[in-house]
Design a protein around this motif. Structure first.
Motif, mmCIF file in Angstrom:
data_model
loop_
_atom_site.group_PDB
_atom_site.id
_atom_site.type_symbol
_atom_site.label_atom_id
_atom_site.label_comp_id
_atom_site.label_asym_id
_atom_site.label_seq_id
_atom_site.Cartn_x
_atom_site.Cartn_y
_atom_site.Cartn_z
ATOM 1 N N LEU A 98 62.162 96.665 67.835
ATOM 2 C CA LEU A 98 63.334 96.055 67.207
ATOM 3 C C LEU A 98 64.541 96.990 67.297
ATOM 4 C CD1 LEU A 98 64.622 93.701 65.781
ATOM 5 C CD2 LEU A 98 63.797 94.635 63.610
ATOM 6 N N ARG A 99 64.293 98.280 67.163
ATOM 7 C CA ARG A 99 65.392 99.243 67.321
ATOM 8 C C ARG A 99 65.973 99.149 68.739
ATOM 9 N NH1 ARG A 99 65.788 103.250 63.432
ATOM 10 N NH2 ARG A 99 64.107 103.230 61.911
ATOM 11 N N ILE A 100 65.091 98.976 69.715
ATOM 12 C CA ILE A 100 65.534 98.840 71.114
ATOM 13 C C ILE A 100 66.348 97.558 71.288
ATOM 14 C CG2 ILE A 100 64.726 98.450 73.483
ATOM 15 C CD1 ILE A 100 62.338 100.352 72.725
ATOM 16 N N LEU A 101 65.864 96.447 70.724
ATOM 17 C CA LEU A 101 66.605 95.181 70.825
ATOM 18 C C LEU A 101 67.986 95.284 70.182
ATOM 19 C CD1 LEU A 101 63.909 92.442 70.109
ATOM 20 C CD2 LEU A 101 65.048 92.936 72.279
ATOM 21 N N VAL A 102 68.046 95.885 69.000
ATOM 22 C CA VAL A 102 69.329 96.016 68.306
ATOM 23 C C VAL A 102 70.262 96.936 69.088
ATOM 24 C CG1 VAL A 102 70.450 96.912 66.218
ATOM 25 C CG2 VAL A 102 68.432 95.438 66.019
ATOM 26 N N ALA A 103 69.738 98.040 69.591
ATOM 27 C CA ALA A 103 70.568 98.968 70.363
ATOM 28 C C ALA A 103 71.052 98.344 71.662
ATOM 29 C CB ALA A 103 69.797 100.255 70.648
ATOM 30 N N GLY A 104 70.266 97.450 72.250
ATOM 31 C CA GLY A 104 70.653 96.810 73.506
ATOM 32 C C GLY A 104 71.546 95.597 73.335
ATOM 33 N N TRP A 105 71.663 95.072 72.103
ATOM 34 C CA TRP A 105 72.438 93.857 71.872
ATOM 35 C C TRP A 105 73.884 93.944 72.363
ATOM 36 C CZ3 TRP A 105 72.173 88.927 71.479
ATOM 37 C CH2 TRP A 105 73.314 88.221 71.103
ATOM 38 N N PRO A 106 74.618 95.042 72.122
ATOM 39 C CA PRO A 106 76.021 95.062 72.562
ATOM 40 C C PRO A 106 76.178 94.798 74.059
ATOM 41 C CG PRO A 106 75.633 96.858 71.040
ATOM 42 C CD PRO A 106 74.292 96.259 71.346
ATOM 43 N N ALA A 107 75.294 95.337 74.875
ATOM 44 C CA ALA A 107 75.393 95.102 76.315
ATOM 45 C C ALA A 107 75.108 93.641 76.642
ATOM 46 C CB ALA A 107 74.429 96.011 77.071
ATOM 47 N N VAL A 108 74.126 93.061 75.975
ATOM 48 C CA VAL A 108 73.795 91.653 76.195
ATOM 49 C C VAL A 108 74.966 90.761 75.766
ATOM 50 C CG1 VAL A 108 72.264 89.772 75.445
ATOM 51 C CG2 VAL A 108 71.311 92.014 76.001
ATOM 52 N N ALA A 109 75.518 91.028 74.586
ATOM 53 C CA ALA A 109 76.632 90.221 74.078
ATOM 54 C C ALA A 109 77.870 90.369 74.955
ATOM 55 C CB ALA A 109 76.954 90.623 72.637
ATOM 56 N N PHE A 110 78.117 91.579 75.442
ATOM 57 C CA PHE A 110 79.271 91.788 76.317
ATOM 58 C C PHE A 110 79.098 91.004 77.620
ATOM 59 C CE2 PHE A 110 81.522 94.112 79.675
ATOM 60 C CZ PHE A 110 82.813 94.043 79.162
ATOM 61 N N LEU A 111 77.902 91.065 78.180
ATOM 62 C CA LEU A 111 77.631 90.315 79.410
ATOM 63 C C LEU A 111 77.805 88.814 79.167
ATOM 64 C CD1 LEU A 111 76.609 90.082 82.337
ATOM 65 C CD2 LEU A 111 74.295 89.998 81.389
ATOM 66 N N GLY A 112 77.202 88.316 78.088
ATOM 67 C CA GLY A 112 77.308 86.893 77.786
ATOM 68 C C GLY A 112 78.734 86.447 77.562
ATOM 69 N N GLY A 113 79.471 87.192 76.761
ATOM 70 C CA GLY A 113 80.862 86.838 76.500
ATOM 71 C C GLY A 113 81.704 86.872 77.755
#
Length: 188
Positions: A98-113
């Motif tokens: 879960l720490r990995i998912l949370v830490a990786g979220w900004p990159a995922v959200a930036f890509l999606g946006g």
């Protein structure tokens, strides 16, 4: 009219409560996963904005697959955080995944946006016809408030681009069907 306003008020109150609770849950998960201070507050904003951008794409964009993909990703992040705070997760001992998912979220959200914004349909300037050059179309009843809103959008478009707004762009900005966009265009 009052009954309609009461219904709208109840919907708004419910929406604000749901948004606040979801926002708090995402914040709590981010905080528990090691994101402190302003970063923990930025996560719910990021998740919710991606959700809204994907929903807007679903309503106005030609590619439903892109919208559905990013909507599902953002909804999974939001639901996951909400469910995680229901006692299924020990927020004092967050697992590494879960720490990995949370830490990786900004990159995922930036890509999606970025993909949602930059793959948005751009009207082809040579194929679109400016509103001043538009031929007559059948009359469709349009609420006066929508016409005024369309006028503001058209004026903003002209200010930003120096060109009159075309029907495809007007339709995308208003989120209305093509025949209604045509009818609005003739009244501008």
């Amino acid at each position: 009219m009052r009954a309609h306003l009461a219904r709208v008020d109840a919907v708004l109150v419910q929406a604000v409560i749901a948004a606040a609770l979801s926002f708090a849950h995402i914040h709590d998960v981010a905080l528990a996963a090691g994101q402190d201070g302003w970063k923990a507050w930025a996560y719910p904003i990021s998740v919710d904005l991606l959700l809204v951008a994907a929903w807007r794409r679903l309503r106005t964009g030609p590619s439903e697959a892109t919208g559905w993909c990013w909507f599902a990703i953002a909804l999974t992040a939001s639901l996951g955080a909400n469910i995680a705070t229901a006692g299924l997760l020990d927020l004092d001992d967050v697992p590494a995944w879960l720490r990995i998912l949370v830490a990786g979220w900004p990159a995922v959200a930036f890509l999606g946006g970025t993909l949602l914004v930059h793959s948005a349909p751009q009207p082809d300037e040579e194929d679109s016809v400016a509103l001043e050059e538009r031929p007559e179309t059948p009359a469709v009843p349009i609420p006066p408030g929508l016409i005024e809103h369309a006028r503001k959008i058209a004026a903003d478009h002209r200010t930003r681009t120096g060109r009159p707004i075309d029907t495809a762009t007007l339709r995308a900005r208003l989120g209305v069907p093509a025949p209604m966009a045509e009818a609005i265009a003739t009244q501008l």
